[in-house]
Design an enzyme around this catalytic site. Structure first.
Site, PDB file in Angstrom:
ATOM      1  N   ASP A 239       0.819  -1.210   0.000  1.00  0.00           N
ATOM      2  CA  ASP A 239       0.000   0.000   0.000  1.00  0.00           C
ATOM      3  C   ASP A 239       0.853   1.260   0.000  1.00  0.00           C
ATOM      4  O   ASP A 239       0.386   2.330   0.392  1.00  0.00           O
ATOM      5  CB  ASP A 239      -0.911   0.008   1.236  1.00  0.00           C
ATOM      6  CG  ASP A 239      -2.336  -0.425   0.905  1.00  0.00           C
ATOM      7  OD1 ASP A 239      -2.583  -0.795  -0.256  1.00  0.00           O
ATOM      8  OD2 ASP A 239      -3.196  -0.395   1.800  1.00  0.00           O
ATOM      9  N   ASP A 298       3.311  -9.093   9.380  1.00  0.00           N
ATOM     10  CA  ASP A 298       3.620  -7.693   9.086  1.00  0.00           C
ATOM     11  C   ASP A 298       5.020  -7.596   8.493  1.00  0.00           C
ATOM     12  O   ASP A 298       5.806  -8.540   8.549  1.00  0.00           O
ATOM     13  CB  ASP A 298       3.522  -6.852  10.358  1.00  0.00           C
ATOM     14  CG  ASP A 298       2.071  -6.548  10.717  1.00  0.00           C
ATOM     15  OD1 ASP A 298       1.188  -6.814   9.882  1.00  0.00           O
ATOM     16  OD2 ASP A 298       1.829  -6.067  11.845  1.00  0.00           O
ATOM     17  N   ASP A 300       7.675  -6.193   9.420  1.00  0.00           N
ATOM     18  CA  ASP A 300       8.828  -6.313  10.316  1.00  0.00           C
ATOM     19  C   ASP A 300       8.900  -7.678  10.995  1.00  0.00           C
ATOM     20  O   ASP A 300       9.668  -7.860  11.929  1.00  0.00           O
ATOM     21  CB  ASP A 300       8.795  -5.212  11.373  1.00  0.00           C
ATOM     22  CG  ASP A 300       7.508  -5.232  12.186  1.00  0.00           C
ATOM     23  OD1 ASP A 300       6.476  -5.636  11.633  1.00  0.00           O
ATOM     24  OD2 ASP A 300       7.535  -4.840  13.367  1.00  0.00           O
ATOM     25  N   ASP A 392     -16.991 -14.725  18.266  1.00  0.00           N
ATOM     26  CA  ASP A 392     -17.571 -16.051  18.053  1.00  0.00           C
ATOM     27  C   ASP A 392     -16.498 -17.100  17.784  1.00  0.00           C
ATOM     28  O   ASP A 392     -16.760 -18.108  17.153  1.00  0.00           O
ATOM     29  CB  ASP A 392     -18.597 -16.005  16.906  1.00  0.00           C
ATOM     30  CG  ASP A 392     -17.996 -15.470  15.621  1.00  0.00           C
ATOM     31  OD1 ASP A 392     -18.703 -15.400  14.620  1.00  0.00           O
ATOM     32  OD2 ASP A 392     -16.805 -15.094  15.644  1.00  0.00           O
TER      33      ASP A 392
END
Length: 651
Positions: A239, A298, A300, A392
Site C-alpha cells: 500500500d 507484518d 517487520d 464467536d
C-alpha cells in the site's frame, strides 16, 4: 543497670557502703591521649575541604551538563506532529492544573515559613489580609474540596484493586498451566514428506506500507518457509504511496519469482480501510479460493523456516479450530531502555494473558500478525472489515512459538503505536457491543468479553492509572485531608510490576524504571482511550510504525551461511539482484535531500513532569517520605520522556 557501670558489694555492709562507679566518667579513669599537633589538624581540615569542593564541583558539572543538554534539546527539537499548537482539552487541563499548583506552592511556602496554622481559634490571632485568606482557604478546602477528592480517589482505588486482582488471577492461572504442563497437542498424523499433495494449500500475506527498511527481510523470510512450493502462495500487499519504494518491492518480488518462488505483488490504487482493507482486497482474488489456510506477517516480522510445519499440523483433526496465534520474540529487545521496557509488557501479554485466556476461556484476541487463520473461519466471521470476529471464536490454541519481529526504537514510533492499540479496542467496543448482547453465546462468554476483555483491560486500566497517579496523587499534596495511603502508591504497584516482569526474568533490574515508565505512558493511553470511545479525530489516524530493519540482518545472514554449508545448491542470500542494485543507485541519485531527523518535544509529558515535581516540593514541606520520592522520580521520568531522551537518539 547501665552497661557501663560497676557495682562493688562488700560482705559486711555495716562497715562498708555500696559504691557505684560510672565508667564513662573521664575524671575517674583518665586515659592517655596523644596530643594532636596543629599540622595534623590542618591536614584534616584540608582533606575535608578537598572532599567538599570535589563534591560541589561534581554536582555543578552534572547540573551544567544537564542544563546544556536540555537547552540544546529545546533548541534542536521540534513539536511532534500529533501535538500541534492547537492542542486538545487534555493539554489545556494539565496546563491549567500546573498554573494552579505553582500558585498554591508559593502560598504554601509562605505559610510554612510564617508558621500559619489552622489551629488558630481567636480572630485577633490572624495578622493581615493574606493570612485571613489563607485560613479561609483551609476551611473551604476541608469542608468542600477534600470530600470530593476523597470520593474520586476511593473510586479510582477500587478500580485499581479490581484490576490488580485480575492481574493476580492471570498469574495464578499461568502458574497452574506451568505446573500441569498444559501444551497444545497435535491430534492428527504428520504430513507425508514424500507426498507433497498431502500438505494443505497455504496462503502467506505480507501487508506493508512504505516499509523501505524491512521489506526485503520479510519477503526473504517468507520465501524461505519450508513448505512444498506448489502448495504455497505468497502475496506481497503493498500500500505504499512512495513510487520509489514500490519499484524496490517489485524488484525484490521479481527476483524471488526468478528463483521459482510462487509470489505475487499487489498494489491498490484506492487505499481504503488501511490494513484491513488491504487484506480484504487480497482475499477477494479468485485463486485464493483454492487455499485452506492463510498466514499473516507484518513487514517487520521474519518467521523461521519451520513456522508452517510447527503451526499448520494443529489444525489437522481439529475442524473447530479457527485461529492459531504464535508468540513474538524480538531481535532488538536489548537495543535501548525503551525496547527493554516494551519487551516486559509483550512477554507478559503472550506468556500470561494470551495463554491463560486460551486455556481457560477458549478466547483471546488476534494480534494482527504472526498468526494462521482457517480461511473458512475468517469468512464465516465476516471478513476483515468486520472487526467483531473475535466474539464467536470458541476454540483457540496458544502455540509456544517464536517469530522474529522488531520493536519501535524511538519514543515517537512507540507512542503512535500505543495510541493506535488503545483507541482501536474502544472503537471496536462501541461497534460490537450490541452484537455481543444479542448473540447466542453463553452468558459467561458475554460477561468475559464485555467486562474483562474490553472494560477492565482496555478502559479501566488507562483511566485509573492516569487519573489516580498523575492527577489525584499530586492534588492530594495540596489537600492533605485526602492523602493516599502508602499501599496504593508503593506496595501494590511494586508487587504488580514484579508479577509483570516474571515472564521476562532478565528484566528484573528494570523493575523501578518499568513502573515509572508505565505510569508515564498512561497519559498517551488515556488520551487514546477517550478518542476511541467518543470517536474523536485522532482515533481514525493510522500511522505505520517506524522500523529500522538493521537488528535482524545478522540473524538471516547467519541462516544463509548455515544453509550454504549443508548444501551445494544455489545460495539464497538476502540481497538485491543486479538490476535491483542498479535501481537503488538510480533512485539514490534522484532522491531529494533528506530532511534532518530530530528528536521531538512532548509538551503534555513536560507539563505533567513539572506538575509532579511541584507536588514533590509541596510534599517535602510536609515531610512526606515515600510520597516525596515517588513524585520526584515519577516527575523525572515524565521529564525524560517529554524531552525524548528515551529510546533512539538522533545526533
Amino acid at each position: 543497670m547501665a552497661p557501663n557501670s560497676v557495682v562493688v558489694t562488700m560482705e559486711k555492709p555495716n562497715h562498708f557502703s555500696i559504691v557505684e562507679i560510672n565508667a564513662s566518667d573521664p575524671s575517674l579513669f583518665p586515659e592517655k591521649r596523644k596530643a594532636v599537633s596543629p599540622k595534623q589538624f590542618s591536614w584534616v581540615l584540608l582533606l575535608k575541604a578537598y572532599k567538599a569542593l570535589t563534591c560541589v564541583s561534581w554536582l555543578a558539572l552534572a547540573f551544567k551538563a544537564t542544563f546544556i543538554s536540555i537547552k540544546k534539546r529545546f533548541a534542536l527539537s521540534k513539536m511532534s506532529k500529533e501535538e500541534p499548537r492547537s492542542r486538545g482539552k487534555l493539554y489545556r487541563f494539565i496546563k491549567a492544573f500546573l498554573v494552579i499548583s505553582i500558585v498554591a506552592l508559593i502560598i504554601e511556602v509562605i505559610a510554612h515559613f510564617k508558621i500559619w496554622s489552622s489551629n488558630l481559634k481567636n480572630p485577633w490571632e490572624i495578622q493581615g489580609l493574606v493570612q485571613w485568606c489563607y485560613m479561609a482557604w483551609l476551611s473551604f478546602r476541608a469542608h468542600y474540596i477534600a470530600p470530593l477528592v476523597i470520593t474520586v480517589s476511593k473510586f479510582c482505588t477500587v478500580l485499581f484493586l479490581i484490576q490488580s486482582l485480575d492481574r493476580l488471577v492471570l498469574c495464578l492461572g499461568c502458574f497452574w498451566i506451568k505446573y500441569k504442563k498444559l501444551k497444545p497437542e497435535i491430534n492428527g498424523e504428520a504430513y507425508d514428506i514424500e507426498d507433497p499433495s498431502s500438505f494443505p494449500m497455504v496462503l502467506v500475506q505480507i501487508p506493508m506500507c512504505n516499509e523501505k527498511e524491512v521489506y526485503s527481510q520479510s519477503i526473504s523470510a517468507a520465501c524461505q518457509l519450508d513448505w512444498p512450493r506448489d502448495r504455497l502462495l505468497i502475496q506481497v500487499l503493498d500500500d505504499s504511496d512512495d513510487g520509489n519504494v514500490q519499484l524496490l518491492i517489485k524488484d525484490e518480488v521479481s527476483s524471488w519469482r526468478q528463483k521459482g518462488i510462487n509470489i505475487f505483488y499487489r498494489h491498490r490504487l484506492i487505499r481504503t480501510g488501511y490494513k484491513a482493507g488491504n487484506l480484504k482486497s487480497a482475499m477477494g482474488c479468485d485463486y485464493v479460493r483454492e487455499y485452506e489456510f492463510v498466514a499473516i506477517f507484518d513487514a517487520d516480522f521474519q518467521p523461521n523456516p519451520d513456522f508452517l510445519k510447527q503451526t499448520i499440523p494443529h489444525f489437522k483433526g481439529n475442524p473447530e479450530l479457527g485461529l492459531l496465534q504464535a508468540r513474538w520474540s524480538f531481535v532488538n529487545k536489548d537495543e535501548n531502555l525503551l525496547t527493554r521496557l516494551q519487551n516486559i509488557n509483550l512477554c507478559f501479554h503472550f506468556e500470561v494473558e494470551q495463554q491463560v485466556n486460551g486455556v481457560f476461556l477458549n478466547f483471546f484476541g488476534f494480534n494482527g500478525t504472526a498468526g494462521v487463520w482457517r480461511i473458512k473461519a475468517l469468512e464465516d466471521s465476516g471478513g476483515w472489515l468486520e472487526r467483531t470476529t473475535v466474539e464467536d471464536m470458541d476454540i483457540a490454541v496458544r502455540a509456544h512459538l517464536n517469530v522474529l519481529c522488531e520493536l519501535p526504537e524511538s519514543y515517537e514510533a512507540y507512542k503512535k503505536q500505543q495510541h493506535r492499540w488503545h483507541s482501536g479496542p474502544m472503537q471496536l467496543f462501541r461497534l460490537c457491543l450490541p452484537a455481543i448482547i444479542t448473540s447466542k453465546i453463553p452468558m459467561w462468554k458475554k460477561s468475559n468479553l464485555i467486562f474483562l476483555f474490553f472494560l477492565l483491560r482496555k478502559l479501566i486500566l488507562p483511566f485509573y492509572s492516569f487519573t489516580l497517579f498523575c492527577i489525584i496523587l499530586p492534588l492530594t499534596m495540596f489537600i492533605p485531608e485526602a492523602e493516599l495511603p502508602l499501599w496504593v502508591i508503593c506496595y501494590i504497584p511494586i508487587f504488580m510490576s514484579f508479577l509483570n516482569i516474571l515472564p521476562a526474568p532478565k528484566s528484573f533490574p528494570f523493575l523501578v524504571p518499568y513502573l515509572l515508565f508505565e505510569n508515564t505512558m498512561s497519559v498517551t493511553k488515556f488520551n487514546a482511550m477517550v478518542s476511541g470511545l467518543f470517536q474523536l479525530g485522532s482515533a481514525y489516524e493510522w500511522v505505520v510504525t517506524k522500523k529500522t530493519g538493521r537488528s535482524s540482518e545478522s540473524d538471516l545472514l547467519a541462516f544463509s551461511e548455515r544453509e550454504s554449508k549443508s548444501s551445494n545448491e544455489e545460495k539464497i542470500l538476502r540481497r538485491h539482484s543486479e538490476s535491483g542494485l542498479n535501481l537503488i543507485s538510480k533512485l539514490q541519485e534522484q532522491e531529494a535531500p533528506r530532511v534532518k531527523k530530530r528528536n521531538r518535544l512532548y509538551r503534555k509529558e513536560l507539563a505533567l513532569a513539572f506538575l509532579l515535581l511541584i507536588a514533590a516540593a509541596r510534599s517535602l514541606l510536609s515531610a512526606h517520605g515515600v510520597h516525596f520520592y515517588y513524585l520526584l522520580f515519577q516527575g523525572l521520568s515524565f521529564l525524560v520522556v517529554g524531552l525524548d531522551l528515551i529510546g533512539e537518539q538522533v545526533s
